[in-house]
Motif scaffolding. Structure first.
Motif, PDB file in Angstrom:
ATOM      1  N   ALA A 173       0.838  -1.196   0.000  1.00 57.34           N
ATOM      2  CA  ALA A 173       0.000   0.000   0.000  1.00 57.34           C
ATOM      3  C   ALA A 173       0.870   1.241   0.000  1.00 57.34           C
ATOM      4  N   LEU A 174       0.333   2.307  -0.563  1.00 60.58           N
ATOM      5  CA  LEU A 174       1.001   3.601  -0.585  1.00 60.58           C
ATOM      6  C   LEU A 174       0.027   4.673  -0.131  1.00 60.58           C
ATOM      7  N   LEU A 175       0.491   5.515   0.767  1.00 61.74           N
ATOM      8  CA  LEU A 175      -0.269   6.667   1.233  1.00 61.74           C
ATOM      9  C   LEU A 175       0.396   7.920   0.683  1.00 61.74           C
ATOM     10  N   THR A 176      -0.339   8.719  -0.101  1.00 61.95           N
ATOM     11  CA  THR A 176       0.183   9.996  -0.580  1.00 61.95           C
ATOM     12  C   THR A 176      -0.462  11.100   0.252  1.00 61.95           C
ATOM     13  N   LEU A 177       0.383  11.863   0.924  1.00 63.97           N
ATOM     14  CA  LEU A 177      -0.064  12.881   1.870  1.00 63.97           C
ATOM     15  C   LEU A 177       0.331  14.277   1.406  1.00 63.97           C
ATOM     16  N   SER A 178      -0.532  15.236   1.636  1.00 57.72           N
ATOM     17  CA  SER A 178      -0.169  16.636   1.404  1.00 57.72           C
ATOM     18  C   SER A 178      -0.495  17.441   2.655  1.00 57.72           C
ATOM     19  N   ARG A 179       0.406  18.386   2.959  1.00 54.40           N
ATOM     20  CA  ARG A 179       0.219  19.242   4.126  1.00 54.40           C
ATOM     21  C   ARG A 179       0.491  20.679   3.717  1.00 54.40           C
ATOM     22  N   GLY A 180      -0.379  21.579   4.107  1.00 56.67           N
ATOM     23  CA  GLY A 180      -0.259  22.960   3.690  1.00 56.67           C
ATOM     24  C   GLY A 180       0.910  23.692   4.314  1.00 56.67           C
ATOM     25  N   GLY A 181       1.274  23.294   5.534  1.00 56.37           N
ATOM     26  CA  GLY A 181       2.370  23.935   6.236  1.00 56.37           C
ATOM     27  C   GLY A 181       3.530  22.992   6.446  1.00 56.37           C
ATOM     28  N   GLY A 182       4.438  23.391   7.331  1.00 55.37           N
ATOM     29  CA  GLY A 182       5.586  22.559   7.678  1.00 55.37           C
ATOM     30  C   GLY A 182       5.489  22.123   9.125  1.00 55.37           C
ATOM     31  N   TYR A 183       5.718  20.844   9.377  1.00 54.28           N
ATOM     32  CA  TYR A 183       5.493  20.299  10.717  1.00 54.28           C
ATOM     33  C   TYR A 183       6.663  19.451  11.205  1.00 54.28           C
ATOM     34  N   GLY A 184       7.818  19.592  10.570  1.00 58.18           N
ATOM     35  CA  GLY A 184       8.979  18.799  10.935  1.00 58.18           C
ATOM     36  C   GLY A 184       9.654  19.304  12.199  1.00 58.18           C
ATOM     37  N   PRO A 185      10.679  18.586  12.647  1.00 56.23           N
ATOM     38  CA  PRO A 185      11.414  18.969  13.853  1.00 56.23           C
ATOM     39  C   PRO A 185      11.958  20.395  13.756  1.00 56.23           C
ATOM     40  N   GLY A 186      11.738  21.164  14.799  1.00 61.26           N
ATOM     41  CA  GLY A 186      12.240  22.519  14.853  1.00 61.26           C
ATOM     42  C   GLY A 186      11.336  23.574  14.256  1.00 61.26           C
ATOM     43  N   THR A 187      10.243  23.168  13.603  1.00 57.25           N
ATOM     44  CA  THR A 187       9.314  24.139  13.038  1.00 57.25           C
ATOM     45  C   THR A 187       8.367  24.635  14.128  1.00 57.25           C
ATOM     46  N   PRO A 188       7.762  25.816  13.918  1.00 50.10           N
ATOM     47  CA  PRO A 188       6.857  26.347  14.940  1.00 50.10           C
ATOM     48  C   PRO A 188       5.684  25.420  15.272  1.00 50.10           C
ATOM     49  N   GLU A 230       5.038  12.084   0.417  1.00 51.17           N
ATOM     50  CA  GLU A 230       4.416  13.270   0.995  1.00 51.17           C
ATOM     51  C   GLU A 230       5.018  14.553   0.446  1.00 51.17           C
ATOM     52  N   ALA A 231       4.198  15.590   0.469  1.00 46.72           N
ATOM     53  CA  ALA A 231       4.642  16.935   0.106  1.00 46.72           C
ATOM     54  C   ALA A 231       4.008  17.907   1.094  1.00 46.72           C
ATOM     55  N   GLU A 232       4.802  18.878   1.545  1.00 44.52           N
ATOM     56  CA  GLU A 232       4.264  19.848   2.478  1.00 44.52           C
ATOM     57  C   GLU A 232       4.607  21.270   2.047  1.00 44.52           C
ATOM     58  N   LEU A 233       4.142  22.225   2.841  1.00 42.43           N
ATOM     59  CA  LEU A 233       4.271  23.652   2.516  1.00 42.43           C
ATOM     60  C   LEU A 233       3.503  24.012   1.248  1.00 42.43           C
ATOM     61  N   THR A 234       2.483  23.230   0.929  1.00 46.57           N
ATOM     62  CA  THR A 234       1.760  23.441  -0.330  1.00 46.57           C
ATOM     63  C   THR A 234       1.008  24.769  -0.356  1.00 46.57           C
ATOM     64  N   HIS A 235       0.684  25.336   0.808  1.00 45.17           N
ATOM     65  CA  HIS A 235      -0.005  26.634   0.819  1.00 45.17           C
ATOM     66  C   HIS A 235       0.902  27.765   0.347  1.00 45.17           C
TER      67      HIS A 235
END
Length: 213
Positions: free
Chosen positions: A128-143, A170-175
């Motif tokens: 299985a594959l999950l493709t995720l998108s996130r509008g912001g950034g949520y990695g270590p050290g981010t607000p 996954e891809a983030e910061l899409t906003h």
């Protein structure tokens, strides 16, 4: 050969999760030309929320069985998964969690006698594959580190509960592509998008080869 694809974005144009899934689907179909792709689009056709209420209520109160419509819906949803050889889930993060329509679908599936928490793991080991998108950034050290509640939840359900052999693209910061306040992050967004499509192609090929095996 049957690929089950679930989409959840309410956007049919410009959706990043759909675009990543398209890349993965193309890679899968290149290995299985002419194969069946079973589609469930929760963004376009969300499921009725009262179906879960009826099914769950029947468990609590067996003297009030769920209506035929709810049970037939659960049977159809279960059959889509049970008949698949591989899985592709395209899910955007909304309000730091999964979209409501995905939660409704999962709540229904978890009521299925074979697929739920008390089932016999018929999907165990399937790719299985999950493709995720996130509008912001949520990695270590981010607000907003730790605000992404969608990814761990989906990983728990799909990998730990269903037993799927799960990969994530996954891809983030899409906003950043449309929000002027995030314009300074567009370079990072483009890099994340590029990496996401590379992951989608790579994992799409991987699940295609595992499907054949």
């Amino acid at each position: 050969m049957n690929l089950f694809r679930l989409d959840a974005s309410i956007r049919t144009e410009g959706s990043v999760s759909r675009a990543l899934a398209d890349t993965a689907e193309q890679a899968w179909l290149a290995e299985h030309p002419g194969a069946v792709v079973t589609r469930r689009d929760l963004g376009v056709q969300p499921l009725p929320g009262d179906a879960w209420t009826a099914l769950a209520g029947a468990v609590v109160n067996p003297s009030a069985p769920a209506p035929d419509e709810a049970r037939e819906l659960l049977d159809r949803l279960g059959a889509e998964l049970l008949n698949a050889d591989a899985f592709l889930f395209a899910v955007p993060m909304y309000n730091w969690n999964v979209p409501a329509q995905v939660k409704t679908w999962l709540d229904l599936i978890l009521n299925h006698p074979q697929l739920g928490v008390h089932g016999d793991w018929p999907l165990k080991g399937k790719p299985a594959l999950l493709t995720l998108s996130r509008g912001g950034g949520y990695g270590p050290g981010t607000p907003k580190e730790g605000w992404d509640h969608a990814t761990p939840y989906l990983r728990t359900i799909l990998a730990d509960v269903f037993g799927l052999d799960l990969q994530i693209a996954e891809a983030e910061l899409t906003h950043a592509f449309w929000n002027p306040e995030m314009a300074h992050l567009r370079g990072l967004a483009e890099e994340s998008m590029k990496t996401g499509h590379e992951q989608a192609a790579e994992h799409g090929l991987r699940i295609a080869k595992l499907s054949r095996a």
